[in-house]
Design a protein around this motif. Sequence first.
Motif, PDB file in Angstrom:
ATOM      1  N   GLY A  85       2.318  -7.341  -0.548  1.00  0.00           N
ATOM      2  CA  GLY A  85       2.377  -6.301  -1.567  1.00  0.00           C
ATOM      3  C   GLY A  85       3.205  -6.719  -2.768  1.00  0.00           C
ATOM      4  N   PRO A  87       3.889  -5.542  -7.370  1.00  0.00           N
ATOM      5  CA  PRO A  87       3.440  -4.803  -8.551  1.00  0.00           C
ATOM      6  C   PRO A  87       2.029  -5.183  -9.003  1.00  0.00           C
ATOM      7  CG  PRO A  87       5.266  -6.317  -9.065  1.00  0.00           C
ATOM      8  CD  PRO A  87       5.149  -6.257  -7.579  1.00  0.00           C
ATOM      9  N   TRP A  89      -0.653  -5.537  -7.468  1.00  0.00           N
ATOM     10  CA  TRP A  89      -1.780  -4.859  -6.819  1.00  0.00           C
ATOM     11  C   TRP A  89      -1.570  -3.347  -6.699  1.00  0.00           C
ATOM     12  CZ3 TRP A  89       0.868  -9.074  -4.597  1.00  0.00           C
ATOM     13  CH2 TRP A  89       0.256 -10.321  -4.826  1.00  0.00           C
ATOM     14  N   GLU A  90      -0.543  -2.837  -7.418  1.00  0.00           N
ATOM     15  CA  GLU A  90      -0.183  -1.426  -7.253  1.00  0.00           C
ATOM     16  C   GLU A  90      -1.199  -0.457  -7.822  1.00  0.00           C
ATOM     17  OE1 GLU A  90       3.865  -1.075  -8.625  1.00  0.00           O
ATOM     18  OE2 GLU A  90       4.597  -1.574  -6.616  1.00  0.00           O
ATOM     19  N   LYS A  91      -2.063  -0.939  -8.723  1.00  0.00           N
ATOM     20  CA  LYS A  91      -3.028  -0.035  -9.353  1.00  0.00           C
ATOM     21  C   LYS A  91      -4.289   0.147  -8.521  1.00  0.00           C
ATOM     22  CE  LYS A  91      -1.018   0.599 -13.507  1.00  0.00           C
ATOM     23  NZ  LYS A  91      -0.067  -0.489 -13.773  1.00  0.00           N
ATOM     24  N   PRO A  94      -5.150   3.301  -2.858  1.00  0.00           N
ATOM     25  CA  PRO A  94      -4.206   3.101  -1.747  1.00  0.00           C
ATOM     26  C   PRO A  94      -4.786   2.326  -0.560  1.00  0.00           C
ATOM     27  CG  PRO A  94      -4.049   5.331  -2.568  1.00  0.00           C
ATOM     28  CD  PRO A  94      -5.138   4.671  -3.365  1.00  0.00           C
ATOM     29  N   GLN A  97      -4.805  -1.423  -1.119  1.00  0.00           N
ATOM     30  CA  GLN A  97      -3.571  -2.125  -1.460  1.00  0.00           C
ATOM     31  C   GLN A  97      -3.148  -3.068  -0.330  1.00  0.00           C
ATOM     32  OE1 GLN A  97      -0.528   0.470  -2.978  1.00  0.00           O
ATOM     33  NE2 GLN A  97      -1.879   1.291  -4.554  1.00  0.00           N
ATOM     34  N   GLU A  99      -0.510  -3.735   1.585  1.00  0.00           N
ATOM     35  CA  GLU A  99       0.137  -3.328   2.837  1.00  0.00           C
ATOM     36  C   GLU A  99      -0.813  -2.524   3.715  1.00  0.00           C
ATOM     37  OE1 GLU A  99       3.724  -1.606   0.893  1.00  0.00           O
ATOM     38  OE2 GLU A  99       4.626  -2.282   2.772  1.00  0.00           O
TER      39      GLU A  99
END
Length: 375
Positions: A85, A87, A89-91, A94, A97, A99
């Motif tokens: 994980g 920043p 891939w934060e967009k 969910p 993502q 994790e």
Amino acid sequence: MGGALFLAATMDLKIAVLPGDYIGPEVMAASLPVLEAALKRAGHTLSYSTHDVGGAGIDNHGKALPDSTLAACRAADAILFGSVGGPKWEKLPPAEQPERGSLLPLRKAFTLFANVRPGFMPAALSASSPLKAERIPNGIDMVCIRELTGGLYFGRPKSTTTLADGDIEAIDTMVYRKSEIERITDVAIATARARSKRILSVDKANVLECSVLWRKVVTERVKALAPDIEVTHMYVDNAAMQLTLNPAKIDVMLTENMFGDILSDEMAAVCGSLGMMSSASLGDVKNRYGKPFGLYEPAGGSAPDIAGQDKANPCAQILSAALMLRHSFGLNAEADAIEAAVRKTIADGIRTGDIAFGGPSVGTKAMGAAILARL
Ligand code: IPM
Ligand code: MG
């Protein structure tokens, strides 16, 4: 199964190494030589292959758990997982993502229903805890046993729907079967047997049906199989308080999935550095040695802020490897040796920045080398 026969002989441990993102590969690189050395001393060998997972999986294969990675895990005796994980891939939605997109399908694929999270902080590191030293004169030494494949995480229905009146409704379902509660209770019993023979079972039986069943099944299971073990039941809100007020009183804490997610992070916080927190996720699949196939990972996350700077604490990854030897291979002496080497290194004052309290500190590589030297 022939597990016992296998164990007596020389073992060739076949593991899938999934370093992941940011500090994941750095702490993994520090842990593998320690693992290999511990095995070599006992005449065993390690065969491992390395595979992308998390953000690396998304970047190189289009998903957090690439098919090739899952296939490699299926062919292995155990998974040593780094951390995923960041920043970058934060967009993503969910579910895609790094994790969630890697850990949840792995838990599901191998029915990793038991999450074992040691909350360990030697007294020498009590300054890393946010608690006052007088609350933890002997450090902290507890274990959270979290149910990992049931409850709100996997229960159906799970949906988000726009209703006829235009309002939007989201549903998650908390569901537990007696058999699921029994098998996680058995893990808690086995853990408690090797420790202080006490289990603190956490629930919300004053509100939730699942918790009423949980309390009943845990009570009956322990009474039937382990009358020597003392069970205490506590509501989750109270347990959250007791974890900060009196962590030294808790030994084995047994929880359902969601409560364990939250309480194990609280436990990690109380123990100070995330860089020390190891974990094991065990299932009912057996490996070639007749032992539980498992996934072993540090609890701390991928720490993008310190990645690539040789700063991360490799202890959690190294301790996770020790858990792997213990649970998936029955190599208790080798696991003990690794844990002792970590403790000795810390006692000798060799520390990464997160546990140095402003004193002199070393980098990831030097910390790994120091642990290796003490093995
Ligand atoms: C954990 C994590 C996971 C969980 C997430 C990443 C799905 O928080 O392992 O505790 O909630 O189980
Ligand atoms: Mg969590």
